[in-house]
Write a protein that holds these residues in place. Structure first.
Motif, PDB file in Angstrom:
ATOM      1  N   PHE A  74       0.770  -0.834  -0.169  1.00 30.44           N
ATOM      2  CA  PHE A  74       0.192  -0.456   0.074  1.00 30.44           C
ATOM      3  C   PHE A  74       1.346   1.148  -0.200  1.00 30.44           C
ATOM      4  CE2 PHE A  74      -2.025   3.258   2.733  1.00 30.44           C
ATOM      5  CZ  PHE A  74      -2.909   3.754   1.738  1.00 30.44           C
ATOM      6  N   GLU A  75       1.737   1.424   0.457  1.00 31.16           N
ATOM      7  CA  GLU A  75       3.001   2.332   0.337  1.00 31.16           C
ATOM      8  C   GLU A  75       3.733   2.490  -0.763  1.00 31.16           C
ATOM      9  OE1 GLU A  75       5.053   5.482   1.996  1.00 31.16           O
ATOM     10  OE2 GLU A  75       3.668   4.325   3.471  1.00 31.16           O
ATOM     11  N   TRP A  76       3.617   1.461  -1.212  1.00 34.33           N
ATOM     12  CA  TRP A  76       4.342   2.090  -2.893  1.00 34.33           C
ATOM     13  C   TRP A  76       3.022   2.620  -3.306  1.00 34.33           C
ATOM     14  CZ3 TRP A  76       6.776  -2.684  -5.273  1.00 34.33           C
ATOM     15  CH2 TRP A  76       8.021  -2.728  -4.772  1.00 34.33           C
ATOM     16  N   ASP A 216       7.463  -1.341  -9.664  1.00 32.94           N
ATOM     17  CA  ASP A 216       8.671  -1.967  -9.704  1.00 32.94           C
ATOM     18  C   ASP A 216      10.208  -1.677  -9.282  1.00 32.94           C
ATOM     19  OD1 ASP A 216       7.202  -4.413  -8.503  1.00 32.94           O
ATOM     20  OD2 ASP A 216       6.998  -4.842 -10.670  1.00 32.94           O
ATOM     21  N   ALA A 217      10.397  -0.566 -10.203  1.00 31.20           N
ATOM     22  CA  ALA A 217      11.805  -0.335 -11.408  1.00 31.20           C
ATOM     23  C   ALA A 217      12.091   0.766 -10.178  1.00 31.20           C
ATOM     24  CB  ALA A 217      11.424  -0.560 -12.414  1.00 31.20           C
ATOM     25  N   ASN A 218      11.329   1.687 -10.105  1.00 29.45           N
ATOM     26  CA  ASN A 218      11.710   2.045  -8.837  1.00 29.45           C
ATOM     27  C   ASN A 218      11.330   2.438  -7.275  1.00 29.45           C
ATOM     28  OD1 ASN A 218      12.016   5.395 -10.807  1.00 29.45           O
ATOM     29  ND2 ASN A 218      10.213   3.994 -11.249  1.00 29.45           N
ATOM     30  N   TYR A 219      10.811   2.052  -6.905  1.00 31.69           N
ATOM     31  CA  TYR A 219      10.792   1.303  -5.760  1.00 31.69           C
ATOM     32  C   TYR A 219      11.007   0.261  -5.003  1.00 31.69           C
ATOM     33  CZ  TYR A 219       7.504   5.347  -5.706  1.00 31.69           C
ATOM     34  OH  TYR A 219       7.248   6.291  -5.539  1.00 31.69           O
ATOM     35  N   GLY A 220      11.907  -0.686  -6.063  1.00 29.75           N
ATOM     36  CA  GLY A 220      12.729  -1.636  -4.941  1.00 29.75           C
ATOM     37  C   GLY A 220      11.594  -3.006  -4.897  1.00 29.75           C
ATOM     38  N   VAL A 221      12.367  -4.245  -3.819  1.00 28.38           N
ATOM     39  CA  VAL A 221      11.343  -5.042  -4.442  1.00 28.38           C
ATOM     40  C   VAL A 221      11.037  -5.509  -3.050  1.00 28.38           C
ATOM     41  CG1 VAL A 221      11.840  -8.268  -4.963  1.00 28.38           C
ATOM     42  CG2 VAL A 221      12.473  -6.220  -5.995  1.00 28.38           C
ATOM     43  N   VAL A 222      10.007  -6.532  -2.644  1.00 30.03           N
ATOM     44  CA  VAL A 222      10.126  -6.978  -1.279  1.00 30.03           C
ATOM     45  C   VAL A 222      10.555  -8.097  -0.949  1.00 30.03           C
ATOM     46  CG1 VAL A 222       7.638  -7.762  -0.115  1.00 30.03           C
ATOM     47  CG2 VAL A 222       7.497  -5.732  -1.334  1.00 30.03           C
ATOM     48  N   GLY A 223      11.316  -7.356   0.000  1.00 25.70           N
ATOM     49  CA  GLY A 223      12.405  -8.837   0.709  1.00 25.70           C
ATOM     50  C   GLY A 223      11.669 -10.313   1.112  1.00 25.70           C
ATOM     51  N   ASP A 225      11.724 -11.596   4.273  1.00 24.53           N
ATOM     52  CA  ASP A 225      11.265 -11.164   5.561  1.00 24.53           C
ATOM     53  C   ASP A 225       9.742 -10.496   5.338  1.00 24.53           C
ATOM     54  OD1 ASP A 225      12.145  -8.331   4.706  1.00 24.53           O
ATOM     55  OD2 ASP A 225      12.852  -8.300   6.246  1.00 24.53           O
ATOM     56  N   GLY A 226       9.603 -10.152   3.807  1.00 26.89           N
ATOM     57  CA  GLY A 226       7.928  -9.844   3.808  1.00 26.89           C
ATOM     58  C   GLY A 226       7.975  -7.942   4.094  1.00 26.89           C
ATOM     59  N   GLU A 227       9.580  -7.325   4.369  1.00 20.13           N
ATOM     60  CA  GLU A 227       9.348  -5.917   4.562  1.00 20.13           C
ATOM     61  C   GLU A 227       9.631  -5.094   3.801  1.00 20.13           C
ATOM     62  OE1 GLU A 227       8.933  -3.787   7.426  1.00 20.13           O
ATOM     63  OE2 GLU A 227       7.971  -5.793   7.990  1.00 20.13           O
ATOM     64  N   GLU A 228       9.238  -4.247   2.833  1.00 19.09           N
ATOM     65  CA  GLU A 228      10.016  -3.101   1.504  1.00 19.09           C
ATOM     66  C   GLU A 228      10.617  -3.120   1.649  1.00 19.09           C
ATOM     67  OE1 GLU A 228       8.017   0.691   0.889  1.00 19.09           O
ATOM     68  OE2 GLU A 228       5.841  -1.090   2.446  1.00 19.09           O
ATOM     69  N   SER A 229      11.566  -2.791   0.651  1.00 19.69           N
ATOM     70  CA  SER A 229      12.693  -2.358   0.555  1.00 19.69           C
ATOM     71  C   SER A 229      13.089  -1.207   0.208  1.00 19.69           C
ATOM     72  CB  SER A 229      13.678  -3.421  -0.430  1.00 19.69           C
ATOM     73  OG  SER A 229      14.370  -2.771  -0.603  1.00 19.69           O
ATOM     74  N   ASP A 230      13.321  -0.379   0.480  1.00 18.44           N
ATOM     75  CA  ASP A 230      13.590   1.543  -0.013  1.00 18.44           C
ATOM     76  C   ASP A 230      14.815   1.776  -0.890  1.00 18.44           C
ATOM     77  OD1 ASP A 230      15.647   1.336   2.191  1.00 18.44           O
ATOM     78  OD2 ASP A 230      14.277   2.487   3.245  1.00 18.44           O
ATOM     79  N   GLU A 231      15.153   1.097  -1.396  1.00 19.96           N
ATOM     80  CA  GLU A 231      16.685   1.526  -1.673  1.00 19.96           C
ATOM     81  C   GLU A 231      16.963   1.985  -3.088  1.00 19.96           C
ATOM     82  OE1 GLU A 231      18.896  -1.203  -3.284  1.00 19.96           O
ATOM     83  OE2 GLU A 231      16.905  -2.612  -3.903  1.00 19.96           O
ATOM     84  N   ASN A 232      15.207   1.721  -3.464  1.00 21.65           N
ATOM     85  CA  ASN A 232      15.314   2.854  -4.701  1.00 21.65           C
ATOM     86  C   ASN A 232      14.405   4.830  -4.515  1.00 21.65           C
ATOM     87  OD1 ASN A 232      16.260   2.158  -6.145  1.00 21.65           O
ATOM     88  ND2 ASN A 232      15.310  -0.038  -7.152  1.00 21.65           N
ATOM     89  N   PHE A 233      14.077   4.815  -3.234  1.00 19.98           N
ATOM     90  CA  PHE A 233      12.635   5.431  -2.507  1.00 19.98           C
ATOM     91  C   PHE A 233      13.510   6.755  -3.473  1.00 19.98           C
ATOM     92  CE2 PHE A 233       9.573   3.681   0.343  1.00 19.98           C
ATOM     93  CZ  PHE A 233       9.105   2.903  -0.627  1.00 19.98           C
ATOM     94  N   ASP A 235      15.271   7.483  -5.318  1.00 19.67           N
ATOM     95  CA  ASP A 235      16.323   8.238  -7.252  1.00 19.67           C
ATOM     96  C   ASP A 235      14.101   7.964  -7.805  1.00 19.67           C
ATOM     97  OD1 ASP A 235      18.502   7.726  -7.193  1.00 19.67           O
ATOM     98  OD2 ASP A 235      18.160   5.008  -7.490  1.00 19.67           O
ATOM     99  N   ALA A 236      13.624   7.894  -6.802  1.00 18.54           N
ATOM    100  CA  ALA A 236      11.763   8.010  -7.396  1.00 18.54           C
ATOM    101  C   ALA A 236      11.278   9.525  -6.470  1.00 18.54           C
ATOM    102  CB  ALA A 236      11.214   6.809  -6.771  1.00 18.54           C
ATOM    103  N   GLU A 237      11.736  10.035  -5.836  1.00 15.98           N
ATOM    104  CA  GLU A 237      11.286  11.403  -5.805  1.00 15.98           C
ATOM    105  C   GLU A 237      10.985  12.436  -6.489  1.00 15.98           C
ATOM    106  OE1 GLU A 237      10.735   9.630  -2.010  1.00 15.98           O
ATOM    107  OE2 GLU A 237      10.232  12.494  -3.016  1.00 15.98           O
TER     108      GLU A 237
END
Length: 237
Positions: A74-76, A216-223, A225-233, A235-237
């Motif tokens: 949902f956060e994405w 998917d391309a901008n907000y990373g992939v869910v890991g 452990d079920g937690e979303e990756s924010d490594e690309n956040f 860049d997406a701003e």
């Protein structure tokens, strides 16, 4: 000065409506689906359904999709559609070339101008729109509404197009993200309205896949452990 509305249309408004009446219109439209609408297009991808209805002489399309919140949180959706709405549209919707904040009004409304680049041989379109947003952390729901604005366009504007749209996104109890959007539009100029309407249903179906791919391309992939990756956040701003 805010006005009361009981419907959405394509007439540019010099003053935006009250937030209460605006969200009430969104609620009524959503509650009328599907019984008062005709199914126009569908796809098994994301349980996509596109409905069609003429409301007050304007052709409206409404799309409903469902997304696994473990895969596309949902956060994405909130970051992409609620946060910096038009800035993100420029990034994921290639026909939108630019946007500029022009004015802020009471009730949380903001007035923007946007430039669209349509496929050749059609000329660019310029739009002015009011934008309103609401988010409920308690309900995991947000709403975004855009209505035509009677505010000046840039000096280099060509043809003025108009549209009304809304997004209602919520996380359901069964861990789905439900995304509902409705729209009516007229890009004016020498682009016949019937041609626009004929293509919208199919475009709304294909847009879902394009948008999810952008997430998917901008907000990373869910890991794992079920937690979303924010490594690309960033860049997406």
């Amino acid at each position: 000065m805010l006005i009361e509305v009981d419907k959405f249309g394509l007439l540019p408004l010099p003053h935006p409506p009250t937030p209460e009446s605006t969200y009430a219109v969104v609620d009524r439209i959503i509650e009328s689906v599907p019984k008062e609408w005709k199914l126009s297009n569908s796809s098994p991808n994301y349980s996509t359904e596109v409905y069609y209805k003429v409301m007050d002489s304007e052709p409206w399309f409404l799309r409903k999709t469902l997304h696994d919140a473990d895969t596309h949180p949902f956060e994405w959706f909130k970051r992409a559609i609620y946060d910096d709405h038009f800035d993100n549209m420029v990034k994921y919707y290639e026909v939108v070339q630019s946007n500029e904040l022009k004015v802020e009004r009471e009730g949380g409304w903001k007035g923007y101008t946007l430039k669209y680049k349509l496929p050749a041989p059609f000329a660019e379109r310029d739009l002015a729109t009011w934008l309103l947003k609401d988010y409920s952390d308690e309900d995991n729901t947000f709403t975004v509404v855009a209505l035509p604005a009677d505010i000046p366009l840039p000096e280099d504007a060509t043809t003025r197009g108009v549209y009304s749209f809304f997004h209602r996104v919520r996380k359901t109890e069964d861990n789905q993200v439900e995304w509902i959007m409705g729209q009516t539009s007229d890009m004016k100029g020498n682009l016949p309205r019937w041609v626009q309407n004929y293509s919208i249903g199919g475009i709304l179906v294909s847009d879902v896949k394009d948008f999810v791919n952008w997430l998917d391309a901008n907000y990373g992939v869910v890991g794992e452990d079920g937690e979303e990756s924010d490594e690309n956040f960033e860049d997406a701003e």
